[in-house]
Design a protein around this motif. Structure first.
Motif, PDB file in Angstrom:
ATOM      1  N   TYR A   9       0.411  -1.537  -0.141  1.00 36.09           N
ATOM      2  CA  TYR A   9      -0.111   0.218   0.028  1.00 36.09           C
ATOM      3  C   TYR A   9       0.961   1.437   0.086  1.00 36.09           C
ATOM      4  O   TYR A   9       1.698   1.051   0.808  1.00 36.09           O
ATOM      5  N   THR A  10       0.596   1.987  -0.812  1.00 36.60           N
ATOM      6  CA  THR A  10       1.418   3.403  -0.807  1.00 36.60           C
ATOM      7  C   THR A  10       0.690   4.707  -1.142  1.00 36.60           C
ATOM      8  O   THR A  10      -1.040   4.718  -2.076  1.00 36.60           O
ATOM      9  N   LEU A  11       1.113   5.687  -0.972  1.00 37.96           N
ATOM     10  CA  LEU A  11      -0.010   6.931  -1.596  1.00 37.96           C
ATOM     11  C   LEU A  11       0.829   7.647  -2.240  1.00 37.96           C
ATOM     12  O   LEU A  11       2.112   8.436  -2.070  1.00 37.96           O
ATOM     13  N   PHE A  12       0.333   8.993  -3.382  1.00 38.62           N
ATOM     14  CA  PHE A  12       0.180   9.351  -4.447  1.00 38.62           C
ATOM     15  C   PHE A  12       0.605  10.764  -4.350  1.00 38.62           C
ATOM     16  O   PHE A  12      -1.112  11.184  -3.787  1.00 38.62           O
ATOM     17  N   ASN A  35      -4.336  -1.874  -7.587  1.00 42.26           N
ATOM     18  CA  ASN A  35      -5.395  -0.572  -7.900  1.00 42.26           C
ATOM     19  C   ASN A  35      -5.220   0.678  -7.384  1.00 42.26           C
ATOM     20  O   ASN A  35      -4.903   0.773  -5.862  1.00 42.26           O
ATOM     21  N   HIS A  36      -6.797   1.301  -7.869  1.00 43.09           N
ATOM     22  CA  HIS A  36      -5.880   2.661  -7.585  1.00 43.09           C
ATOM     23  C   HIS A  36      -6.798   2.700  -7.346  1.00 43.09           C
ATOM     24  O   HIS A  36      -8.299   3.178  -7.708  1.00 43.09           O
ATOM     25  N   LEU A  37      -7.436   3.636  -6.142  1.00 45.17           N
ATOM     26  CA  LEU A  37      -8.390   4.172  -5.036  1.00 45.17           C
ATOM     27  C   LEU A  37      -9.042   5.189  -5.375  1.00 45.17           C
ATOM     28  O   LEU A  37      -7.889   5.999  -5.578  1.00 45.17           O
ATOM     29  N   ALA A  38      -9.781   5.430  -4.527  1.00 37.40           N
ATOM     30  CA  ALA A  38     -10.446   6.709  -4.247  1.00 37.40           C
ATOM     31  C   ALA A  38      -9.391   7.704  -4.339  1.00 37.40           C
ATOM     32  O   ALA A  38      -8.378   7.639  -3.062  1.00 37.40           O
ATOM     33  N   PRO A  39      -9.541   8.959  -4.134  1.00 34.80           N
ATOM     34  CA  PRO A  39      -8.678  10.029  -3.302  1.00 34.80           C
ATOM     35  C   PRO A  39      -9.107  10.134  -2.342  1.00 34.80           C
ATOM     36  O   PRO A  39      -9.632   9.910  -1.794  1.00 34.80           O
ATOM     37  N   ALA A  40      -8.641  10.017  -1.197  1.00 35.40           N
ATOM     38  CA  ALA A  40      -8.442  10.150  -0.085  1.00 35.40           C
ATOM     39  C   ALA A  40      -7.610  11.277   0.790  1.00 35.40           C
ATOM     40  O   ALA A  40      -7.089  12.343   0.086  1.00 35.40           O
ATOM     41  N   SER A  41      -8.855  11.512   1.615  1.00 36.12           N
ATOM     42  CA  SER A  41      -7.865  13.221   1.992  1.00 36.12           C
ATOM     43  C   SER A  41      -7.075  12.662   3.660  1.00 36.12           C
ATOM     44  O   SER A  41      -7.697  12.260   4.248  1.00 36.12           O
ATOM     45  N   GLN A  54      -5.032  16.094  -0.605  1.00 36.24           N
ATOM     46  CA  GLN A  54      -5.396  15.422  -1.061  1.00 36.24           C
ATOM     47  C   GLN A  54      -4.161  14.358  -1.429  1.00 36.24           C
ATOM     48  O   GLN A  54      -3.769  14.263  -2.466  1.00 36.24           O
ATOM     49  N   GLU A  55      -4.693  13.087  -1.332  1.00 38.80           N
ATOM     50  CA  GLU A  55      -3.575  11.471  -2.114  1.00 38.80           C
ATOM     51  C   GLU A  55      -4.135  10.869  -2.401  1.00 38.80           C
ATOM     52  O   GLU A  55      -5.440  10.355  -2.838  1.00 38.80           O
ATOM     53  N   TYR A  56      -3.361   9.965  -3.407  1.00 39.08           N
ATOM     54  CA  TYR A  56      -3.819   8.929  -4.405  1.00 39.08           C
ATOM     55  C   TYR A  56      -3.294   7.558  -3.811  1.00 39.08           C
ATOM     56  O   TYR A  56      -2.030   7.405  -4.257  1.00 39.08           O
ATOM     57  N   PRO A  57      -4.338   6.699  -3.253  1.00 39.50           N
ATOM     58  CA  PRO A  57      -3.855   5.234  -2.789  1.00 39.50           C
ATOM     59  C   PRO A  57      -3.839   4.581  -3.650  1.00 39.50           C
ATOM     60  O   PRO A  57      -4.729   3.860  -4.822  1.00 39.50           O
ATOM     61  N   VAL A  58      -2.944   3.782  -3.503  1.00 38.43           N
ATOM     62  CA  VAL A  58      -2.661   2.409  -4.636  1.00 38.43           C
ATOM     63  C   VAL A  58      -2.230   1.429  -3.409  1.00 38.43           C
ATOM     64  O   VAL A  58      -1.658   1.240  -3.236  1.00 38.43           O
ATOM     65  N   LEU A  59      -3.256   0.486  -3.969  1.00 38.78           N
ATOM     66  CA  LEU A  59      -2.925  -1.716  -3.200  1.00 38.78           C
ATOM     67  C   LEU A  59      -2.053  -1.828  -4.188  1.00 38.78           C
ATOM     68  O   LEU A  59      -2.685  -1.924  -5.539  1.00 38.78           O
TER      69      LEU A  59
END
Length: 108
Positions: A9-12, A35-41, A54-59
């Motif tokens: 798991y990481t965030l961009f 798996n590109h997840l919805a933007p997260a706060s 706002q970040e973009y989580p990826v699994l």
């Protein structure tokens, strides 16, 4: 010990960077898919300041035998100074999916 699936798991900071880095990891056979997840706060403290971004989580999905290499490459490609890169083993996996996953990250 049998090779088993691992999730990373990481965030961009942007969706574009997330897709670019994931594409490189897939092409290099370090991960099988992303798996590109919805933007997260995200809220955190950085250099003494409280931040909210706002970040973009990826699994990312890989196998245990490829985890260290995948995490090292992810860190090298990542634009953050100190990216959140976390991994954990999947205790159970559908056998057919596990075979596919393993085949995608095989060295051959």
């Amino acid at each position: 010990m049998m090779d088993q699936p691992v999730l990373i798991y990481t965030l961009f900071g942007s969706g574009a960077e997330a897709k670019q880095v994931a594409g490189i990891l897939i092409k290099e056979k370090l991960v099988a898919c992303a798996n590109h997840l919805a933007p997260a706060s995200s809220q955190y403290v950085w250099k003494g300041e409280t931040c909210e971004e706002q970040e973009y989580p990826v699994l990312l999905k890989t196998m245990a035998s490829r985890t260290d290499a995948a995490m090292a490459r992810l860190k090298a490609l990542h634009s953050y100074d100190v990216p959140a890169i976390l991994s954990w083993s999947a205790d159970k996996c559908d056998p057919d999916y596990g075979r596919w996953l393993s085949g995608q990250v095989a060295d051959n």
